[in-house]
Scaffold this motif. Structure first.
Motif, PDB file in Angstrom:
ATOM      1  N   LEU A  63     -81.190 -14.896  24.535  1.00 54.10           N
ATOM      2  CA  LEU A  63     -80.366 -13.713  24.781  1.00 54.10           C
ATOM      3  C   LEU A  63     -80.099 -13.536  26.275  1.00 54.10           C
ATOM      4  O   LEU A  63     -78.965 -13.266  26.683  1.00 54.10           O
ATOM      5  CB  LEU A  63     -81.056 -12.471  24.211  1.00 54.10           C
ATOM      6  CG  LEU A  63     -80.286 -11.163  24.271  1.00 54.10           C
ATOM      7  CD1 LEU A  63     -78.978 -11.272  23.503  1.00 54.10           C
ATOM      8  CD2 LEU A  63     -81.141 -10.030  23.730  1.00 54.10           C
ATOM      9  N   GLU A  64     -81.117 -13.722  27.081  1.00 60.70           N
ATOM     10  CA  GLU A  64     -80.925 -13.632  28.540  1.00 60.70           C
ATOM     11  C   GLU A  64     -79.969 -14.704  29.033  1.00 60.70           C
ATOM     12  O   GLU A  64     -79.118 -14.450  29.890  1.00 60.70           O
ATOM     13  CB  GLU A  64     -82.268 -13.740  29.261  1.00 60.70           C
ATOM     14  CG  GLU A  64     -83.139 -12.522  29.112  1.00 60.70           C
ATOM     15  CD  GLU A  64     -84.536 -12.709  29.712  1.00 60.70           C
ATOM     16  OE1 GLU A  64     -84.958 -13.878  29.911  1.00 60.70           O
ATOM     17  OE2 GLU A  64     -85.181 -11.694  29.973  1.00 60.70           O
ATOM     18  N   SER A  65     -80.081 -15.906  28.494  1.00 57.27           N
ATOM     19  CA  SER A  65     -79.182 -17.000  28.862  1.00 57.27           C
ATOM     20  C   SER A  65     -77.745 -16.678  28.463  1.00 57.27           C
ATOM     21  O   SER A  65     -76.813 -16.877  29.254  1.00 57.27           O
ATOM     22  CB  SER A  65     -79.642 -18.290  28.191  1.00 57.27           C
ATOM     23  OG  SER A  65     -78.731 -19.323  28.431  1.00 57.27           O
ATOM     24  N   ASP A  66     -77.563 -16.160  27.256  1.00 61.37           N
ATOM     25  CA  ASP A  66     -76.218 -15.783  26.806  1.00 61.37           C
ATOM     26  C   ASP A  66     -75.639 -14.688  27.690  1.00 61.37           C
ATOM     27  O   ASP A  66     -74.440 -14.686  27.996  1.00 61.37           O
ATOM     28  CB  ASP A  66     -76.251 -15.306  25.356  1.00 61.37           C
ATOM     29  CG  ASP A  66     -76.498 -16.431  24.376  1.00 61.37           C
ATOM     30  OD1 ASP A  66     -76.409 -17.620  24.791  1.00 61.37           O
ATOM     31  OD2 ASP A  66     -76.798 -16.142  23.201  1.00 61.37           O
ATOM     32  N   ASN A  72     -66.468  -5.414  26.228  1.00 59.51           N
ATOM     33  CA  ASN A  72     -67.150  -4.685  25.159  1.00 59.51           C
ATOM     34  C   ASN A  72     -67.186  -5.486  23.869  1.00 59.51           C
ATOM     35  O   ASN A  72     -68.195  -5.486  23.152  1.00 59.51           O
ATOM     36  CB  ASN A  72     -66.489  -3.332  24.919  1.00 59.51           C
ATOM     37  CG  ASN A  72     -66.823  -2.336  25.996  1.00 59.51           C
ATOM     38  OD1 ASN A  72     -67.886  -2.395  26.611  1.00 59.51           O
ATOM     39  ND2 ASN A  72     -65.918  -1.419  26.243  1.00 59.51           N
ATOM     40  N   ARG A  73     -66.093  -6.170  23.580  1.00 58.89           N
ATOM     41  CA  ARG A  73     -66.032  -7.004  22.372  1.00 58.89           C
ATOM     42  C   ARG A  73     -67.074  -8.122  22.424  1.00 58.89           C
ATOM     43  O   ARG A  73     -67.723  -8.425  21.436  1.00 58.89           O
ATOM     44  CB  ARG A  73     -64.621  -7.581  22.235  1.00 58.89           C
ATOM     45  CG  ARG A  73     -64.399  -8.420  20.991  1.00 58.89           C
ATOM     46  CD  ARG A  73     -63.002  -9.021  20.977  1.00 58.89           C
ATOM     47  NE  ARG A  73     -62.690  -9.813  22.147  1.00 58.89           N
ATOM     48  CZ  ARG A  73     -63.076 -11.074  22.335  1.00 58.89           C
ATOM     49  NH1 ARG A  73     -63.799 -11.685  21.430  1.00 58.89           N
ATOM     50  NH2 ARG A  73     -62.732 -11.728  23.436  1.00 58.89           N
ATOM     51  N   GLN A  74     -67.230  -8.720  23.597  1.00 57.67           N
ATOM     52  CA  GLN A  74     -68.194  -9.807  23.749  1.00 57.67           C
ATOM     53  C   GLN A  74     -69.632  -9.301  23.791  1.00 57.67           C
ATOM     54  O   GLN A  74     -70.555 -10.017  23.409  1.00 57.67           O
ATOM     55  CB  GLN A  74     -67.891 -10.598  25.016  1.00 57.67           C
ATOM     56  CG  GLN A  74     -66.609 -11.389  24.949  1.00 57.67           C
ATOM     57  CD  GLN A  74     -66.326 -12.122  26.248  1.00 57.67           C
ATOM     58  OE1 GLN A  74     -67.220 -12.429  27.006  1.00 57.67           O
ATOM     59  NE2 GLN A  74     -65.062 -12.391  26.504  1.00 57.67           N
ATOM     60  N   LEU A  75     -69.836  -8.077  24.261  1.00 61.25           N
ATOM     61  CA  LEU A  75     -71.189  -7.539  24.387  1.00 61.25           C
ATOM     62  C   LEU A  75     -71.763  -7.016  23.078  1.00 61.25           C
ATOM     63  O   LEU A  75     -72.985  -6.968  22.925  1.00 61.25           O
ATOM     64  CB  LEU A  75     -71.229  -6.418  25.419  1.00 61.25           C
ATOM     65  CG  LEU A  75     -71.421  -6.842  26.860  1.00 61.25           C
ATOM     66  CD1 LEU A  75     -71.372  -5.632  27.774  1.00 61.25           C
ATOM     67  CD2 LEU A  75     -72.710  -7.591  27.060  1.00 61.25           C
ATOM     68  N   ALA A  78     -76.408  -6.020  19.591  1.00 59.35           N
ATOM     69  CA  ALA A  78     -77.029  -6.013  18.265  1.00 59.35           C
ATOM     70  C   ALA A  78     -78.240  -6.936  18.236  1.00 59.35           C
ATOM     71  O   ALA A  78     -79.288  -6.584  17.672  1.00 59.35           O
ATOM     72  CB  ALA A  78     -76.002  -6.422  17.210  1.00 59.35           C
ATOM     73  N   ARG A  79     -78.109  -8.105  18.846  1.00 57.89           N
ATOM     74  CA  ARG A  79     -79.256  -9.018  18.914  1.00 57.89           C
ATOM     75  C   ARG A  79     -80.409  -8.404  19.697  1.00 57.89           C
ATOM     76  O   ARG A  79     -81.569  -8.550  19.324  1.00 57.89           O
ATOM     77  CB  ARG A  79     -78.842 -10.342  19.574  1.00 57.89           C
ATOM     78  CG  ARG A  79     -78.057 -11.244  18.660  1.00 57.89           C
ATOM     79  CD  ARG A  79     -77.536 -12.482  19.352  1.00 57.89           C
ATOM     80  NE  ARG A  79     -78.521 -13.207  20.123  1.00 57.89           N
ATOM     81  CZ  ARG A  79     -78.216 -14.074  21.085  1.00 57.89           C
ATOM     82  NH1 ARG A  79     -76.954 -14.292  21.395  1.00 57.89           N
ATOM     83  NH2 ARG A  79     -79.161 -14.700  21.739  1.00 57.89           N
ATOM     84  N   LEU A  94     -84.050  -7.676  18.309  1.00 58.15           N
ATOM     85  CA  LEU A  94     -85.209  -8.264  18.989  1.00 58.15           C
ATOM     86  C   LEU A  94     -86.216  -7.181  19.365  1.00 58.15           C
ATOM     87  O   LEU A  94     -87.430  -7.372  19.225  1.00 58.15           O
ATOM     88  CB  LEU A  94     -84.737  -9.016  20.228  1.00 58.15           C
ATOM     89  CG  LEU A  94     -85.762  -9.838  20.990  1.00 58.15           C
ATOM     90  CD1 LEU A  94     -86.371 -10.903  20.092  1.00 58.15           C
ATOM     91  CD2 LEU A  94     -85.111 -10.482  22.197  1.00 58.15           C
ATOM     92  N   GLU A  95     -85.712  -6.044  19.817  1.00 53.05           N
ATOM     93  CA  GLU A  95     -86.593  -4.925  20.168  1.00 53.05           C
ATOM     94  C   GLU A  95     -87.357  -4.431  18.941  1.00 53.05           C
ATOM     95  O   GLU A  95     -88.564  -4.176  19.008  1.00 53.05           O
ATOM     96  CB  GLU A  95     -85.772  -3.799  20.768  1.00 53.05           C
ATOM     97  CG  GLU A  95     -86.584  -2.599  21.196  1.00 53.05           C
ATOM     98  CD  GLU A  95     -85.714  -1.488  21.765  1.00 53.05           C
ATOM     99  OE1 GLU A  95     -86.276  -0.658  22.481  1.00 53.05           O
ATOM    100  OE2 GLU A  95     -84.511  -1.452  21.500  1.00 53.05           O
TER     101      GLU A  95
END
Length: 116
Positions: A16-19, A91-94, A99-100, A104-105
């Motif tokens: 997720l951090e990499s993305d 916003n569309r890309q985020l 959600a991920r 994950l949280e």
């Protein structure tokens, strides 16, 4: 009880951090494209202002009204328009990454035993 999160959660967090880092790089590239387009429009407007300055002595006719509207739009339109498009695209890309992150949280909270 082991307080460390499972390895699969760590791996997913790293992905997720990499993305997100890739998203930031791509956003900067898109922003740069919009800056170039806005700069080109600014140059065109500057040239038009120079032409208007040289033509200041000419009489103004009714045929100039559509050109005036176009010049006002070219002056006020591009920056908010490109900012809106950039914001909408970001916003569309985020949304999937957000959600991920929420998933994950929740998984980390379940693994820690705070939520059952």
């Amino acid at each position: 009880m082991d307080e460390r999160p499972p390895q699969e959660l760590k791996d997913e967090l790293e992905r997720l951090e990499s993305d997100y880092e890739i998203f930031k790089i791509n956003l900067f590239k898109e922003f740069t494209k919009y800056i170039i387009v806005n700069s080109a429009i600014a140059v065109v407007l500057a040239v038009i202002l120079v032409v208007i300055a040289f033509k200041a002595e000419d009489p103004i006719t009714e045929a100039w009204e559509p050109i005036t509207v176009l010049l006002v739009f070219m002056s006020l339109g591009p920056a908010p328009l490109t900012l809106g498009v950039l914001s909408w695209d970001a916003n569309r890309q985020l949304k999937p990454m957000t959600a991920r992150a929420h998933g994950l949280e929740a998984a980390a909270a379940r693994a820690a035993g705070t939520i059952r």
